[in-house]
Design a protein around this motif. Sequence first.
Motif, mmCIF file in Angstrom:
data_model
loop_
_atom_site.group_PDB
_atom_site.id
_atom_site.type_symbol
_atom_site.label_atom_id
_atom_site.label_comp_id
_atom_site.label_asym_id
_atom_site.label_seq_id
_atom_site.Cartn_x
_atom_site.Cartn_y
_atom_site.Cartn_z
ATOM 1 N N HIS A 126 25.692 -3.851 51.035
ATOM 2 C CA HIS A 126 25.439 -3.907 49.599
ATOM 3 C C HIS A 126 24.751 -5.213 49.243
ATOM 4 C CE1 HIS A 126 29.332 -6.073 49.801
ATOM 5 N NE2 HIS A 126 28.909 -6.688 48.720
ATOM 6 N N GLU A 127 23.840 -5.119 48.284
ATOM 7 C CA GLU A 127 23.076 -6.268 47.801
ATOM 8 C C GLU A 127 23.486 -6.541 46.365
ATOM 9 O OE1 GLU A 127 18.472 -7.422 48.191
ATOM 10 O OE2 GLU A 127 18.817 -5.703 46.877
ATOM 11 N N GLU B 185 23.470 -7.718 42.705
ATOM 12 C CA GLU B 185 22.403 -7.864 41.721
ATOM 13 C C GLU B 185 22.149 -9.341 41.406
ATOM 14 O OE1 GLU B 185 21.547 -4.906 38.159
ATOM 15 O OE2 GLU B 185 23.248 -6.221 37.732
ATOM 16 N N VAL C 16 17.665 3.472 50.477
ATOM 17 C CA VAL C 16 18.554 3.162 49.356
ATOM 18 C C VAL C 16 19.488 4.337 49.098
ATOM 19 C CG1 VAL C 16 18.695 2.558 46.914
ATOM 20 C CG2 VAL C 16 16.838 1.635 48.316
ATOM 21 N N GLU D 257 20.681 2.874 43.889
ATOM 22 C CA GLU D 257 19.863 1.775 43.391
ATOM 23 C C GLU D 257 20.714 0.768 42.622
ATOM 24 O OE1 GLU D 257 16.916 -0.644 43.242
ATOM 25 O OE2 GLU D 257 16.598 1.343 44.153
ATOM 26 N N ARG D 258 21.707 1.270 41.879
ATOM 27 C CA ARG D 258 22.605 0.352 41.160
ATOM 28 C C ARG D 258 23.974 0.997 41.006
ATOM 29 N NH1 ARG D 258 24.677 -1.750 36.255
ATOM 30 N NH2 ARG D 258 24.463 -4.036 36.179
ATOM 31 N N GLU D 259 24.918 0.523 41.780
ATOM 32 C CA GLU D 259 26.302 0.948 41.653
ATOM 33 C C GLU D 259 27.023 -0.089 40.803
ATOM 34 O OE1 GLU D 259 29.374 2.225 45.007
ATOM 35 O OE2 GLU D 259 29.488 0.072 44.585
ATOM 36 N N ARG E 15 23.223 -2.896 44.930
ATOM 37 C CA ARG E 15 22.368 -1.869 45.524
ATOM 38 C C ARG E 15 22.909 -1.551 46.903
ATOM 39 N NH1 ARG E 15 16.011 -1.918 47.108
ATOM 40 N NH2 ARG E 15 16.591 -3.935 48.006
ATOM 41 N N LEU F 101 22.456 -0.091 50.589
ATOM 42 C CA LEU F 101 21.336 0.061 51.509
ATOM 43 C C LEU F 101 21.803 0.452 52.895
ATOM 44 C CD1 LEU F 101 19.494 -3.277 50.630
ATOM 45 C CD2 LEU F 101 18.840 -0.994 49.844
#
Length: 314
Positions: free
Chosen positions: A144-145, A147, A161, A164-166, A264, A266
């Motif tokens: 996970h990246e 934000e 991906v 895109e946004r969790e 995000r 990945l």
Amino acid sequence: MELEVRHLRALCAIADTGSLHRAARQLGVAQPSLSTQLRRIEQELGGALFTRAHTGCRPTPLGRLVLLRARPLVAEMRSLVAEARSAATDGPQLRVGSTASRALSGWLRRLRGRRQEPILHMDVSANALLRMVADGQLDIAFVHEVEGCPLRIPEGLRLRVLMEREPQFVSLPADHPAAARPVVHLADLAGDRWMIDPTVDGEWDAVHRILRAAGLNPRVLHGDYHTAAALVATGEVVTVCQPTSPSRPETAVRRLAGDPLGVRLLLAARTEAELDAVYPGLEEAYWETARQAPAYGEWLERVHHRPRAFAPAH
């Protein structure tokens, strides 16, 4: 002292994590022991390999030269060991890296069902896992990246991906006044202690950013996920958590108003073929986990208009 592969592995860990503390944790050794080992390596090579500052460790010109030669040697040795172990077993083994995720068990189960026997390597550092994939130490990594805190993506990696946004939710004691509502405002937690794991890439900066934006300056403790969960249950702290985290009798998982923090999700590998082989199972496992989290399901239905069946989108 004669240099060994373990010494080179230690140098790579220090460079990858940027910290003696995080490198020691990754290697499973005490920090004083790693510091002593680094001094001996530097004495053997005749100069400082890292500059130490309050912001962390950075390679010196000599350190960069040594790392340039050390990385392929470490990767080759690990590949040799992995291939030998694989050859000694009945079937092929898949080297999987992952940060924490409740979808992990379902994904591993699906991999085994496809006769892909996974060897799991867990790490709180997504950057470290990506580096291991690039170096050939892992075949695939699910990370996970956070934000606002971009990961360092090594050259040559292929990414897919998953989300895109969790949004990240909050875990708080079940008897907390804010737990009576389905959505919690950060202002409702102004008087609480927070727990953050500073070894998770980006988490410290991101949580501090959203707290400052809300005008809050709470007391902050450091601890890992397990410690945080235990302290939430006893009413000591609140903490950010994944939206798939389950509520328990003594804890409550709630959405944060405005969804101020997201990650995000990945999947990384060296080739598209490797991604194609494992991504469908991960996607299925993720939505299976989402179905078991009512609050997250409501968010998905509201924001993404995804039906309650949460079938993977193809």
